[in-house]
Design an enzyme around this catalytic site. Structure first.
Site, PDB file in Angstrom:
ATOM      1  N   ILE A  86       3.489  -3.405   6.947  1.00  0.00           N
ATOM      2  CA  ILE A  86       2.522  -3.560   7.672  1.00  0.00           C
ATOM      3  C   ILE A  86       1.815  -2.865   8.996  1.00  0.00           C
ATOM      4  O   ILE A  86       2.743  -2.805   9.572  1.00  0.00           O
ATOM      5  CB  ILE A  86       1.997  -4.437   7.718  1.00  0.00           C
ATOM      6  CG1 ILE A  86       2.114  -5.739   6.517  1.00  0.00           C
ATOM      7  CG2 ILE A  86       1.218  -5.493   8.424  1.00  0.00           C
ATOM      8  CD1 ILE A  86       2.960  -7.240   6.954  1.00  0.00           C
ATOM      9  N   HIS A 137      -0.399  -0.283  -5.356  1.00  0.00           N
ATOM     10  CA  HIS A 137       0.302  -1.741  -4.904  1.00  0.00           C
ATOM     11  C   HIS A 137       0.134  -1.797  -6.388  1.00  0.00           C
ATOM     12  O   HIS A 137      -0.300  -2.046  -7.789  1.00  0.00           O
ATOM     13  CB  HIS A 137      -0.766  -2.117  -4.017  1.00  0.00           C
ATOM     14  CG  HIS A 137      -0.301  -4.166  -4.228  1.00  0.00           C
ATOM     15  ND1 HIS A 137       0.678  -4.165  -3.701  1.00  0.00           N
ATOM     16  CD2 HIS A 137      -0.290  -5.216  -5.247  1.00  0.00           C
ATOM     17  CE1 HIS A 137       0.693  -5.388  -3.520  1.00  0.00           C
ATOM     18  NE2 HIS A 137       0.508  -6.142  -4.416  1.00  0.00           N
ATOM     19  N   GLY A 186      11.036   6.537  -4.002  1.00  0.00           N
ATOM     20  CA  GLY A 186      10.211   7.889  -3.933  1.00  0.00           C
ATOM     21  C   GLY A 186       9.976   8.502  -5.352  1.00  0.00           C
ATOM     22  O   GLY A 186       9.382   9.426  -5.368  1.00  0.00           O
ATOM     23  N   SER A 187       9.434   7.432  -6.417  1.00  0.00           N
ATOM     24  CA  SER A 187       9.400   7.942  -7.405  1.00  0.00           C
ATOM     25  C   SER A 187       8.160   8.430  -7.576  1.00  0.00           C
ATOM     26  O   SER A 187       7.717   9.477  -8.120  1.00  0.00           O
ATOM     27  CB  SER A 187       9.644   7.109  -9.186  1.00  0.00           C
ATOM     28  OG  SER A 187       9.235   5.452  -8.645  1.00  0.00           O
ATOM     29  N   LEU A 231      -4.380  -6.590   4.548  1.00  0.00           N
ATOM     30  CA  LEU A 231      -3.601  -5.834   3.908  1.00  0.00           C
ATOM     31  C   LEU A 231      -4.132  -5.881   2.059  1.00  0.00           C
ATOM     32  O   LEU A 231      -4.417  -6.881   1.679  1.00  0.00           O
ATOM     33  CB  LEU A 231      -1.987  -6.719   3.731  1.00  0.00           C
ATOM     34  CG  LEU A 231      -0.575  -6.685   3.424  1.00  0.00           C
ATOM     35  CD1 LEU A 231      -0.797  -5.726   3.588  1.00  0.00           C
ATOM     36  CD2 LEU A 231       0.248  -8.237   3.526  1.00  0.00           C
ATOM     37  N   THR A 288      -7.652  -0.353   3.953  1.00  0.00           N
ATOM     38  CA  THR A 288      -8.385  -1.185   4.922  1.00  0.00           C
ATOM     39  C   THR A 288      -7.449  -1.938   6.310  1.00  0.00           C
ATOM     40  O   THR A 288      -6.366  -2.342   5.324  1.00  0.00           O
ATOM     41  CB  THR A 288      -9.412  -1.978   4.564  1.00  0.00           C
ATOM     42  OG1 THR A 288      -9.266  -2.896   3.790  1.00  0.00           O
ATOM     43  CG2 THR A 288     -10.990  -0.819   3.685  1.00  0.00           C
ATOM     44  N   ARG A 305       5.205  -3.152  16.826  1.00  0.00           N
ATOM     45  CA  ARG A 305       5.017  -2.363  15.717  1.00  0.00           C
ATOM     46  C   ARG A 305       3.931  -1.734  16.129  1.00  0.00           C
ATOM     47  O   ARG A 305       3.086  -0.629  15.934  1.00  0.00           O
ATOM     48  CB  ARG A 305       3.921  -3.698  14.837  1.00  0.00           C
ATOM     49  CG  ARG A 305       3.406  -3.224  13.773  1.00  0.00           C
ATOM     50  CD  ARG A 305       2.550  -4.611  12.668  1.00  0.00           C
ATOM     51  NE  ARG A 305       3.766  -5.073  12.347  1.00  0.00           N
ATOM     52  CZ  ARG A 305       4.792  -4.898  11.755  1.00  0.00           C
ATOM     53  NH1 ARG A 305       4.553  -4.293  10.338  1.00  0.00           N
ATOM     54  NH2 ARG A 305       5.807  -6.384  11.005  1.00  0.00           N
ATOM     55  N   GLN A 322       3.208   3.778 -15.023  1.00  0.00           N
ATOM     56  CA  GLN A 322       1.822   3.602 -15.380  1.00  0.00           C
ATOM     57  C   GLN A 322       1.165   4.203 -13.443  1.00  0.00           C
ATOM     58  O   GLN A 322       0.263   5.748 -13.694  1.00  0.00           O
ATOM     59  CB  GLN A 322       1.193   2.778 -15.484  1.00  0.00           C
ATOM     60  CG  GLN A 322       1.017   1.858 -16.538  1.00  0.00           C
ATOM     61  CD  GLN A 322       0.742   3.176 -17.975  1.00  0.00           C
ATOM     62  OE1 GLN A 322      -1.011   3.612 -17.477  1.00  0.00           O
ATOM     63  NE2 GLN A 322       1.580   2.778 -18.762  1.00  0.00           N
ATOM     64  N   GLU A 323       2.027   3.787 -12.690  1.00  0.00           N
ATOM     65  CA  GLU A 323       1.674   3.928 -11.687  1.00  0.00           C
ATOM     66  C   GLU A 323       1.893   5.448 -11.462  1.00  0.00           C
ATOM     67  O   GLU A 323       1.481   6.112 -10.591  1.00  0.00           O
ATOM     68  CB  GLU A 323       3.083   3.692 -10.668  1.00  0.00           C
ATOM     69  CG  GLU A 323       2.691   1.880 -10.184  1.00  0.00           C
ATOM     70  CD  GLU A 323       3.628   1.687  -9.067  1.00  0.00           C
ATOM     71  OE1 GLU A 323       4.172   2.796  -8.170  1.00  0.00           O
ATOM     72  OE2 GLU A 323       3.643   0.470  -9.283  1.00  0.00           O
ATOM     73  N   ASN A 343      -3.211   3.956  -0.981  1.00  0.00           N
ATOM     74  CA  ASN A 343      -1.677   3.129  -1.280  1.00  0.00           C
ATOM     75  C   ASN A 343      -2.112   2.303  -2.662  1.00  0.00           C
ATOM     76  O   ASN A 343      -3.069   2.703  -3.513  1.00  0.00           O
ATOM     77  CB  ASN A 343      -2.174   1.795  -0.779  1.00  0.00           C
ATOM     78  CG  ASN A 343      -0.782   0.945  -0.501  1.00  0.00           C
ATOM     79  OD1 ASN A 343      -0.127   1.965  -0.891  1.00  0.00           O
ATOM     80  ND2 ASN A 343      -0.779  -0.498  -0.911  1.00  0.00           N
ATOM     81  N   SER A 367      -2.644  -0.452  -8.829  1.00  0.00           N
ATOM     82  CA  SER A 367      -4.030  -0.376  -8.634  1.00  0.00           C
ATOM     83  C   SER A 367      -3.911   0.674  -7.426  1.00  0.00           C
ATOM     84  O   SER A 367      -2.817   0.094  -6.612  1.00  0.00           O
ATOM     85  CB  SER A 367      -4.960  -1.628  -7.774  1.00  0.00           C
ATOM     86  OG  SER A 367      -4.654  -2.450  -8.548  1.00  0.00           O
TER      87      SER A 367
HETATM   88  C1  GAR Z   1       5.762   1.237  -6.435  1.00  0.00           C
HETATM   89  O1  GAR Z   1       6.365   0.144  -7.362  1.00  0.00           O
HETATM   90  C2  GAR Z   1       4.875   1.090  -5.068  1.00  0.00           C
HETATM   91  O2  GAR Z   1       3.542   0.148  -5.713  1.00  0.00           O
HETATM   92  C3  GAR Z   1       5.268  -0.273  -4.465  1.00  0.00           C
HETATM   93  O3  GAR Z   1       6.421   0.483  -3.809  1.00  0.00           O
HETATM   94  C4  GAR Z   1       7.641   0.975  -5.076  1.00  0.00           C
HETATM   95  C5  GAR Z   1       7.462   2.427  -4.766  1.00  0.00           C
HETATM   96  O4  GAR Z   1       8.588   2.422  -5.822  1.00  0.00           O
HETATM   97  N1  GAR Z   1       4.805  -0.468  -3.366  1.00  0.00           N
HETATM   98  C6  GAR Z   1       4.342  -1.758  -3.467  1.00  0.00           C
HETATM   99  O5  GAR Z   1       4.621  -2.559  -3.116  1.00  0.00           O
HETATM  100  C7  GAR Z   1       3.087  -1.571  -1.183  1.00  0.00           C
HETATM  101  N2  GAR Z   1       2.368  -2.824  -1.303  1.00  0.00           N
HETATM  102  P1  GAR Z   1       8.778   4.624  -5.098  1.00  0.00           P
HETATM  103  O6  GAR Z   1       9.785   4.040  -4.114  1.00  0.00           O
HETATM  104  O7  GAR Z   1       9.525   4.428  -6.922  1.00  0.00           O
HETATM  105  O8  GAR Z   1       7.670   5.238  -5.073  1.00  0.00           O
END
Ligand code: GAR
Length: 210
Positions: A92, A109, A12-13, A144, A141, A65, A173-174, A107, A136
């Site tokens: 998914i 990624h 959850g950062s 995936l 959509t 699912r 960067q995220e 989202n 990104s």
């Molecule tokens: C992040 O790096 C995010 O980009 C990735 O999971 C991590 C979650 O980190 N997401 C995916 O791979 C989705 N396909 P966080 O829990 O510390 O935010």
């Protein structure tokens, strides 16, 4: 004030970066709820610390699912969110779920999409000998990791990087890009129209805002 529901599976950062940006006023919205499919996700602690309501909805207690996603949809709808943010939600999603939230489902990624959709993105970038990597943010959509990109951030890949060191650089960067995109959305500057993302009335390029 706009309301956001954040879905997580882990640390959850990115959730924390969004919570902090709401607290400081950078994002003109509040996180109304955090929902995790995993009971031990550290992001739940972060949400509790911030006084945000949390819910664990384990996929293991559903037989399909479709049933899980229907329950998740209901749980989210209770909060009447303007925006649903996937922040490391490692599932998914069914077409019915995506259609229900189309245009208000984001989202992040950990790759420069369309490169490295799916898992293990950092190791795959290293193995391929890439000199740059990144993250990104995109609208979701039914395809995936394929929805229109809104914003990307690039980082260099160094010769002595391993997946962990590269992931750390991308994570930094995220934590900059995701709050910025959520801010744009909450300022009513960002829209999805079919397979395109629009910012301030301009269509964004395939690799997002530059
Ligand atoms: C992040 O790096 C995010 O980009 C990735 O999971 C991590 C979650 O980190 N997401 C995916 O791979 C989705 N396909 P966080 O829990 O510390 O935010």
């Amino acid at each position: 004030m706009k309301s956001i529901v954040v879905l997580i599976s882990g640390s959850g950062s990115n959730l924390q970066a969004i919570i902090d940006a709401c607290s400081s006023g950078f994002i003109p919205a509040k996180v109304s709820a955090v929902i995790s499919n995993k009971a031990n996700a550290y992001g739940l602690v972060r949400a509790n610390d911030a006084g945000i309501s949390t819910q664990v909805l384990s996929h293991k207690t559903y037989s399909s699912r479709d049933k899980y996603d229907a329950a998740l949809m209901d749980a989210i709808d209770q909060h009447k969110p303007d925006l649903v943010v996937l922040a490391g939600f490692m599932r998914i999603l069914t077409p019915a779920f995506v259609q229900h939230f189309t245009g208000r489902l984001l989202n992040i990624h950990p790759s420069l999409l369309p490169k490295y959709q799916g898992l293990d993105t950092h190791q795959r970038a290293i193995t391929a000998g890439d000199s740059e990597h990144g993250c990104s943010v995109h609208f979701v959509t039914e395809q995936l990791d394929g929805g229109p990109v809104i914003l990307q951030a690039k980082v260099p890949v160094f010769s002595d990087d391993d997946a962990l060191s590269l992931a750390e650089r991308v994570h930094e960067q995220e934590h900059r890009t995701y709050p910025l995109v959520v801010r744009w959305f909450c300022q009513n500057r960002l829209q999805q129209q079919a397979d395109q993302a629009w910012l301030d009335g301009n269509v964004l390029a395939a690799n997002g805002y530059a």
